[in-house]
Design a protein around this motif. Structure first.
Motif, PDB file in Angstrom:
ATOM      1  N   ILE A 141      -3.685   5.114  15.039  1.00  0.00           N
ATOM      2  CA  ILE A 141      -3.582   6.084  16.149  1.00  0.00           C
ATOM      3  C   ILE A 141      -3.026   7.383  15.567  1.00  0.00           C
ATOM      4  O   ILE A 141      -2.063   7.336  14.790  1.00  0.00           O
ATOM      5  CB  ILE A 141      -2.601   5.562  17.236  1.00  0.00           C
ATOM      6  CG1 ILE A 141      -3.052   4.186  17.759  1.00  0.00           C
ATOM      7  CG2 ILE A 141      -2.490   6.555  18.391  1.00  0.00           C
ATOM      8  CD1 ILE A 141      -1.991   3.473  18.611  1.00  0.00           C
ATOM      9  N   GLY A 183       0.863  -1.180   0.000  1.00  0.00           N
ATOM     10  CA  GLY A 183       0.000   0.000   0.000  1.00  0.00           C
ATOM     11  C   GLY A 183       0.895   1.223   0.000  1.00  0.00           C
ATOM     12  O   GLY A 183       1.471   1.620  -1.010  1.00  0.00           O
ATOM     13  N   GLY A 184       1.087   1.829   1.187  1.00  0.00           N
ATOM     14  CA  GLY A 184       1.966   2.995   1.302  1.00  0.00           C
ATOM     15  C   GLY A 184       3.429   2.625   1.517  1.00  0.00           C
ATOM     16  O   GLY A 184       4.294   3.495   1.523  1.00  0.00           O
ATOM     17  N   GLY A 185       3.725   1.338   1.732  1.00  0.00           N
ATOM     18  CA  GLY A 185       5.111   0.878   1.896  1.00  0.00           C
ATOM     19  C   GLY A 185       5.730   1.194   3.243  1.00  0.00           C
ATOM     20  O   GLY A 185       6.937   1.057   3.427  1.00  0.00           O
ATOM     21  N   TYR A 187       1.416  -3.373  19.394  1.00  0.00           N
ATOM     22  CA  TYR A 187       0.648  -2.756  18.301  1.00  0.00           C
ATOM     23  C   TYR A 187       1.052  -3.408  16.979  1.00  0.00           C
ATOM     24  O   TYR A 187       2.194  -3.253  16.541  1.00  0.00           O
ATOM     25  CB  TYR A 187       0.940  -1.254  18.301  1.00  0.00           C
ATOM     26  CG  TYR A 187       0.092  -0.455  17.341  1.00  0.00           C
ATOM     27  CD1 TYR A 187      -1.195  -0.860  16.995  1.00  0.00           C
ATOM     28  CD2 TYR A 187       0.578   0.723  16.789  1.00  0.00           C
ATOM     29  CE1 TYR A 187      -1.970  -0.110  16.126  1.00  0.00           C
ATOM     30  CE2 TYR A 187      -0.199   1.489  15.925  1.00  0.00           C
ATOM     31  CZ  TYR A 187      -1.468   1.058  15.602  1.00  0.00           C
ATOM     32  OH  TYR A 187      -2.237   1.794  14.735  1.00  0.00           O
ATOM     33  N   ALA A 189      -7.647  -5.143   0.046  1.00  0.00           N
ATOM     34  CA  ALA A 189      -8.691  -4.116   0.018  1.00  0.00           C
ATOM     35  C   ALA A 189      -8.427  -3.198  -1.172  1.00  0.00           C
ATOM     36  O   ALA A 189      -7.400  -2.524  -1.208  1.00  0.00           O
ATOM     37  CB  ALA A 189      -8.691  -3.323   1.317  1.00  0.00           C
TER      38      ALA A 189
HETATM   39  C1  LIG Z   1       6.815   7.013   9.238  1.00  0.00           C
HETATM   40  C2  LIG Z   1       5.683   6.178   9.764  1.00  0.00           C
HETATM   41  C3  LIG Z   1       4.644   6.795  10.403  1.00  0.00           C
HETATM   42  C4  LIG Z   1       3.572   6.047  10.898  1.00  0.00           C
HETATM   43  N1  LIG Z   1       2.568   6.692  11.550  1.00  0.00           N
HETATM   44  C5  LIG Z   1       1.559   5.981  12.077  1.00  0.00           C
HETATM   45  C6  LIG Z   1       0.511   6.637  12.781  1.00  0.00           C
HETATM   46  O1  LIG Z   1       0.491   7.858  12.916  1.00  0.00           O
HETATM   47  N2  LIG Z   1      -0.468   5.891  13.319  1.00  0.00           N
HETATM   48  C7  LIG Z   1      -0.493   4.531  13.185  1.00  0.00           C
HETATM   49  O2  LIG Z   1      -1.416   3.917  13.706  1.00  0.00           O
HETATM   50  N3  LIG Z   1       0.464   3.879  12.485  1.00  0.00           N
HETATM   51  C8  LIG Z   1       1.493   4.576  11.949  1.00  0.00           C
HETATM   52  N4  LIG Z   1       2.488   3.922  11.275  1.00  0.00           N
HETATM   53  C9  LIG Z   1       2.439   2.474  11.141  1.00  0.00           C
HETATM   54  C10 LIG Z   1       1.597   2.097   9.909  1.00  0.00           C
HETATM   55  O3  LIG Z   1       0.251   2.306  10.190  1.00  0.00           O
HETATM   56  C11 LIG Z   1       1.764   0.629   9.542  1.00  0.00           C
HETATM   57  O4  LIG Z   1       3.111   0.351   9.384  1.00  0.00           O
HETATM   58  C12 LIG Z   1       0.988   0.259   8.294  1.00  0.00           C
HETATM   59  O5  LIG Z   1       1.091  -1.132   8.082  1.00  0.00           O
HETATM   60  C13 LIG Z   1       1.507   0.984   7.072  1.00  0.00           C
HETATM   61  O6  LIG Z   1       0.669   0.768   5.995  1.00  0.00           O
HETATM   62  P1  LIG Z   1       1.234   0.998   4.519  1.00  0.00           P
HETATM   63  O7  LIG Z   1       0.151   0.671   3.567  1.00  0.00           O
HETATM   64  O8  LIG Z   1       1.883   2.308   4.436  1.00  0.00           O
HETATM   65  O9  LIG Z   1       2.384  -0.077   4.478  1.00  0.00           O
HETATM   66  P2  LIG Z   1       2.741  -1.299   3.517  1.00  0.00           P
HETATM   67  O10 LIG Z   1       4.093  -1.694   3.981  1.00  0.00           O
HETATM   68  O11 LIG Z   1       2.526  -0.980   2.103  1.00  0.00           O
HETATM   69  O12 LIG Z   1       1.692  -2.373   3.920  1.00  0.00           O
HETATM   70  C14 LIG Z   1       1.814  -3.069   5.119  1.00  0.00           C
HETATM   71  C15 LIG Z   1       0.896  -4.237   5.116  1.00  0.00           C
HETATM   72  O13 LIG Z   1      -0.448  -3.777   5.265  1.00  0.00           O
HETATM   73  C16 LIG Z   1      -1.310  -4.589   4.505  1.00  0.00           C
HETATM   74  N5  LIG Z   1      -1.958  -3.748   3.496  1.00  0.00           N
HETATM   75  C17 LIG Z   1      -1.634  -2.512   3.073  1.00  0.00           C
HETATM   76  N6  LIG Z   1      -2.544  -2.076   2.194  1.00  0.00           N
HETATM   77  C18 LIG Z   1      -3.440  -3.067   2.046  1.00  0.00           C
HETATM   78  C19 LIG Z   1      -4.609  -3.215   1.299  1.00  0.00           C
HETATM   79  N7  LIG Z   1      -5.064  -2.253   0.504  1.00  0.00           N
HETATM   80  N8  LIG Z   1      -5.312  -4.385   1.419  1.00  0.00           N
HETATM   81  C20 LIG Z   1      -4.883  -5.360   2.231  1.00  0.00           C
HETATM   82  N9  LIG Z   1      -3.769  -5.277   2.969  1.00  0.00           N
HETATM   83  C21 LIG Z   1      -3.074  -4.130   2.883  1.00  0.00           C
HETATM   84  C22 LIG Z   1      -0.469  -5.666   3.897  1.00  0.00           C
HETATM   85  O14 LIG Z   1      -0.425  -6.772   4.770  1.00  0.00           O
HETATM   86  C23 LIG Z   1       0.878  -5.016   3.827  1.00  0.00           C
HETATM   87  O15 LIG Z   1       1.935  -5.910   3.755  1.00  0.00           O
HETATM   88  C24 LIG Z   1       3.559   4.640  10.751  1.00  0.00           C
HETATM   89  C25 LIG Z   1       4.626   4.002  10.103  1.00  0.00           C
HETATM   90  C26 LIG Z   1       5.674   4.766   9.619  1.00  0.00           C
HETATM   91  C27 LIG Z   1       6.818   4.085   8.977  1.00  0.00           C
END
Ligand SMILES: Cc1cc2nc3c(=O)[nH]c(=O)nc-3n(C[C@H](O)[C@H](O)[C@H](O)COP(=O)(O)OP(=O)(O)OC[C@H]3O[C@@H](n4cnc5c(N)ncnc54)[C@H](O)[C@@H]3O)c2cc1C
Length: 449
Positions: A146, A71-73, A402, A197
């Motif tokens: 959060i 998703g956002g990585g 978490y 999703a």
């Molecule tokens: C700089 C930073 C700031 C953050 N700030 C917060 C914050 O303020 N509050 C908080 O609660 N968390 C925060 N996080 C944690 C973040 O919510 C999790 O790490 C989350 O998994 C990131 O989602 P992503 O899509 O960016 O990541 P990705 O690494 O792309 O995805 C992580 C995992 O989420 C699942 N996923 C993502 N998108 C989908 C989809 N569309 N359908 C199904 N599965 C999916 C998959 O299992 C995937 O492997 C932060 C993390 C970082 C690095």
């Protein structure tokens, strides 16, 4: 190794496109937030919609490729990238549609808060999201969520009202209160396990301006400021969300930044005065501004630093634990890592626990040791620091941690404890229904029962 002909066939069958090691964009596309994770997938499928996701699942199955979902990585565990496998990359699905009258937003599977917040703010509306704009909306929500509006509006997943999911067998499934309600319950906190999703739907709330920003403290006042932070949060003000970040300054002494976000009617909030007058305050960056400005208070470089995070939900933050954190933060003797303390007072406590699976509503604070460094030669030292710091918090832990911040090395017991044994059983039954072969296992995994 996949044959070139097979990849060509995948290319032809997707409305989106495919990146392989031969493509110039491949190295950027395989990068995730955490530079500690350096993996080379066989291919990256940039999906253009639900049909592409189903095609990519089918291709992975017939070529026996492991799947990762991006998703956002941002996930610090680097779950979004897999060596030798197929990445289902959702970064083309960033559209956010807003129905201002119904107060609903429909967010694409790869959208980030940088896409979401401006779209909803154009209607004077919000949902409580993450604090860093480039984080994925879906990834964050599916693990809880959060942020700056937690006390006021609850966890992000408390505002999730619907979803469109593609399951690993290629079915498109919808979840809402009226359709597959059990699935919606699981998506509210344990979500990446059941399908991809392609869209999540959120309830929106009116809000345009806040009093927020950052308060910075250093020197001997840091201990007192942290106590005041704890005491203000313990007063459970519903109109004030609070986070704090403890680190070290250039002289390697403890430094504290408190991030308040107040949404009440008071232009000079009474509830913030204790924090704004604490000894050790060196910078008062708090003021009235738009919600979009508040969402820019925190940022973090993508793909540059190495990260290792480990933490606990704590039932309280007594003086003894504050002293422990102050002692731990100076042990490393170098910036830029630190300890994040997120208050969970207010709205999350008022949601019926049966509403969603996110299991940490009883916690007072989420306390996370966040090691951040550049030099690969320091991996062991920083990882050790994060583990030992989390261990120091453990006596005050509610159990589990978490899932959004967990690294890939957490044992299944920690994931089970994050939800509780009964909820974990229920999640395992859901997993068997939607992903019986555990195709989606690069996550905080719930193996099928
Ligand atoms: C700089 C930073 C700031 C953050 N700030 C917060 C914050 O303020 N509050 C908080 O609660 N968390 C925060 N996080 C944690 C973040 O919510 C999790 O790490 C989350 O998994 C990131 O989602 P992503 O899509 O960016 O990541 P990705 O690494 O792309 O995805 C992580 C995992 O989420 C699942 N996923 C993502 N998108 C989908 C989809 N569309 N359908 C199904 N599965 C999916 C998959 O299992 C995937 O492997 C932060 C993390 C970082 C690095």
């Amino acid at each position: 190794m996949i044959e070139v002909e097979s990849l060509d066939e995948l290319r032809r069958s997707l409305a989106g496109f495919v990146l392989t090691p031969a493509d110039a964009e491949y190295d950027v596309a395989r990068r995730c937030f955490n530079a500690l994770v350096d993996r080379r997938p066989a291919a990256i499928a940039r999906c253009a919609g639900a049909a592409d996701v189903a095609t990519a699942f089918d291709f992975a199955r017939s070529h026996r490729l492991e799947i990762a979902v991006r998703g956002g990585g941002h996930n610090p565990a680097g779950h979004c990238i897999v060596d030798g496998g197929l990445v289902l990359d959702l970064t083309r699905l960033r559209a956010v549609e807003v129905d201002g009258e119904a107060r609903i937003a429909r967010a694409g599977g790869g959208s980030t808060w940088l896409d979401f917040d401006p779209a909803t703010q154009a209607h004077g509306l919000v949902t409580p999201g993450g604090v860093v704009g480039s984080t994925g909306v879906c990834g964050l929500t599916l693990g809880g969520g959060i942020g700056h509006l937690t006390a006021q509006l609850g966890l992000t997943c408390d505002n999730l009202v619907g979803a469109e999911l593609v399951t690993p067998d290629g079915r498109v499934v919808h979840a809402s209160e009226d359709e597959n309600a059990e699935l919606l319950w699981g998506l509210r906190g344990a979500g990446g396990n059941f399908g991809v999703a392609t869209r999540l739907d959120f309830r929106l709330h009116p809000l345009e301006r806040v009093v927020g920003g950052a308060l910075a403290y250093s020197g001997t006042g840091v201990r007192d400021a942290l106590r005041r932070f704890r005491d203000v949060a313990a007063g459970s003000p519903r109109d004030l969300s609070l986070q704090a970040s403890l680190s070290v300054d250039e002289s390697l002494e403890p430094a504290l930044v408190v991030l308040p976000c107040y949404t009440g009617a008071d232009a000079d909030p009474e509830v913030l005065r204790a924090l704004r007058s604490a000894p050790g305050l060196v910078d008062d960056g708090v003021g009235a501004h738009t919600f979009l400005e508040q969402q820019r208070v925190v940022d973090s470089a993508y793909g540059e630093n190495r990260h290792y995070w480990k933490g606990h939900f704590a039932r309280a933050l007594p003086d003894e634990l504050i002293d422990e954190l102050l002692a731990r933060v100076v042990v490393l003797g170098r910036p830029p890592g630190g300890i994040l303390i997120e208050s969970l007072h207010g709205a999350p406590k008022e949601v019926d626990p049966s509403f969603g699976v996110a299991g940490f509503r009883d916690a007072a604070f989420n306390i996370s040791a966040q090691a951040v460094w550049l030099d690969p030669g320091l991996d062991e030292q920083h990882i050790g620091w994060a583990r030992e710091t989390a261990a120091a918090v453990e006596p005050w832990s509610l159990g589990g941690g978490y899932v959004n911040y967990m690294q890939a090395d957490e044992p299944i017991e920690r994931v089970r404890a994050a939800f509780g044994a009964d909820a974990f059983d229920r999640l395992q039954a859901l997993k068997r229904r939607y992903d019986p072969d555990n195709v989606l296992r690069r996550n905080q995994n719930i193996p099928p029962r």
